[in-house]
Motif scaffolding. Structure first.
Motif: not given
Length: 572
Positions: A96, A98, A104, A109, A113
């Motif tokens: 991931e 972030l 979303i 997520e 993404s």
């Protein structure tokens, strides 16, 4: 007067903490698991910058369409900026990232993404610059997100349209995931957030629930996952407002922010307020007022006299004496708590395309199923080449669900087969609802004579960078048994990019639509190895299952069919 908003498109170069690659041991559908390697690298992505006299923002369509930077020109500082794009293990695909602000659709997520999305942009010389980002190939939920920067405001307007393009009910809880510093984020009431540390506020009438999760702030429509019916659309909006030049904790609301200190009050407007009145309420009970013409350029500083110290509240009234803003230095800001798990709603079963006409007619009498049942009856009519009936059924569906852009498109398909191809309002309606829907490019292509597409039509060029869109349109046509349309679309797509699933769908269309066994076998043999995008839609399962029975000795086809048979998405 502020100058016009502006747009720039450029390649942004972000240092990446860890290199990223697809896990080679995975089968990976629809989005393969990812893994990290141990070296630092640099990544370049096409980025879009929207800019006016007050703000600039940068969004990266190649990273899920997220906003990665906001710069406040008034204070000459970054509200936030990813100086280092940090990846870490975790999330839904194993890795991931972030950072920034991203859309979303189910409270967490998105699977894509960190993948590319469609985008387009425009600038109006007088009003605003606009960026659309969209994802049309993900199931069950696709989306369009409009990012708008008005020329006369220090605000970023977001409008989201999330659509269930599948044939079954799906879990949904749309919103925003804001991966910016959360140490000082507070809630000012339902739908109002303020990041003190970076000086930014968010306002939304529809995003009512906010909490912290996994180092980010999550703001959503509902407290838990709710049911979204087939072809249901949900829309919501939010406003991001950087707050510049305020020396103390800001109190934000209605396009204004106020900061209190012992001897002064600072007021920052994000939009013009002309011929308004500022009211100051002292703790002694007296009220002071002054005329105010506020603009986003810089804060207004109100110096307090000896008898006006320690104010109780400040308010802004319109010329009609309506309260626009009110803030008090006591209370009003509540730290966010961590997200708590709430059991999702149980999904109901929707009518299916495989149902008999009689059952769909019964479903069309139930209010909750009426629009969807008429849509399925329209698809069945297309399959039977009863185009007048299909046109009527889609019309009935749209009477109860005019927000279904795929129904508008299918109605235009029926009219094209009826020979009605001039000035189709249906396509204009579909484009208004979903301007980046790839099926609309398909209809533009199919509305031309075949000779015009010879050599590779430029209509398909914008879709080639995200090839899943080509497969999504082909699946829609095959599902409706429009085999001639599907064959022409796939043939044109293969001139731009060679995708295994396109060849399998073409082989299925040749067998089912015209019994061209030799040509179908050629398409199957042309696929030499397993390669993404992998199958996960119901119609892909159907096509691969039929081809496997016709060509049992093809090992690559067998592997694709095995992938499709174990996919977890809906079925018709």
């Amino acid at each position: 007067m502020p100058s016009a908003a502006r747009i720039a498109v450029f390649d942004a170069d972000f240092p990446i903490a860890e290199a990223l690659e697809i896990d080679p041991a995975s089968s990976g559908y629809p989005f393969p698991p990812l893994r990290l390697t141990s070296h630092v690298t640099h990544g370049q992505w096409e980025s879009v910058a929207l800019e006016n006299d007050f703000l600039s923002l940068t969004a990266v369509p190649a990273l899920g369409g997220r906003i990665v930077a906001i710069h406040d020109k008034r204070a000459g500082r970054d509200v936030f900026n990813p100086h280092l794009l940090t990846l870490r293990e975790g999330g839904r695909r194993g890795v991931e990232s972030l950072f920034g602000i991203q859309l979303i659709t189910d409270g967490q997520e998105r699977l894509n993404s960190m993948g590319p999305v469609d985008f387009s942009f425009s600038a109006d010389e007088e009003s605003s610059s606009t960026l659309w980002v969209a994802e049309s190939f993900t199931w069950p939920l696709s989306f369009h997100l409009r990012i708008d920067l008005p020329s006369d405001r220090a605000e970023i307007n977001l409008e989201a349209r999330i659509f269930n393009r599948s044939s079954e009910a799906a879990h949904y809880n749309g919103g925003l995931l804001c991966s910016v510093p959360i140490e000082s984020v507070c809630e000012i009431g339902k739908g109002w957030l303020c990041w003190e540390e970076i000086g930014m506020a968010m306002q939304s009438e529809e995003l009512r629930y906010s909490s912290t999760a996994n180092g980010s702030v999550v703001s959503t429509r509902f407290e838990r996952l709710r049911e979204m019916s087939p072809h249901q659309l949900d829309t919501w909006s939010a406003v991001l407002t950087p707050i510049s030049g305020l020396s103390n904790r800001p109190y934000f609301g209605g396009g204004l922010a106020a900061a209190f200190s012992e001897d002064r009050i600072e007021v920052q407007a994000s939009r013009p307020f002309e011929r308004h009145k500022l009211l100051l309420l002292t703790r002694g009970g007296s009220t002071l007022e002054a005329m105010a013409n506020l603009s986003p350029d810089k804060p207004v500083v109100l110096s307090l006299g000896e008898n006006e110290r320690d104010p109780a509240a400040i308010a802004l009234l319109s010329s009609a004496r309506e309260q626009v803003f009110r803030a008090s230095p006591v209370g009003g800001l509540v730290p966010l708590s961590e997200a708590a798990f709430v059991e999702p709603e149980v999904l109901s079963e929707a009518p299916r395309l495989s149902a008999t006409r009689a059952k769909l007619l019964v479903a069309a009498f139930r209010m909750q199923d009426r629009a969807w049942a008429h849509y399925l009856l329209g698809v069945q009519a297309l399959q039977a080449k009863e185009f007048s009936e299909a046109d009527w059924q889609f019309e009935q569906s749209l009477l109860f669900n005019g927000e279904d852009h795929l129904a508008w498109w299918m109605k235009a398909v029926a009219k094209r087969h009826l020979g009605e191809v001039e000035d189709l309002q249906e396509l204009l309606n579909a484009h208004y609802l979903a301007p980046l829907e790839p099926a609309l490019r398909a209809e533009a292509l199919l509305g031309q004579s075949p000779q015009e597409g010879f050599g590779g039509s430029p209509l398909l060029e914008p879709l080639v960078s995200i090839p899943e869109n080509l497969i999504e349109v082909a699946c829609r046509m095959v599902e409706a048994r429009l085999f001639e349309d599907a064959s022409r679309w796939i043939d044109e797509s293969l001139r731009h990019i060679d995708l295994p699933m396109l060849r399998y769908l073409l082989a299925f269309s040749l067998l089912a639509g015209s019994r061209m066994d030799i040509e179908a076998a050629q398409q199957v043999r042309a696929v030499k190895q397993l390669a993404p995008p992998f199958p996960y839609r119901p119609v892909e399962r159907e096509a691969l299952g039929e081809l496997s029975s016709r060509f049992p000795g093809d090992e690559v086809l067998r592997r694709y069919a095995a992938l499709a048979a174990t996919s977890r998405n809906d079925s018709t």
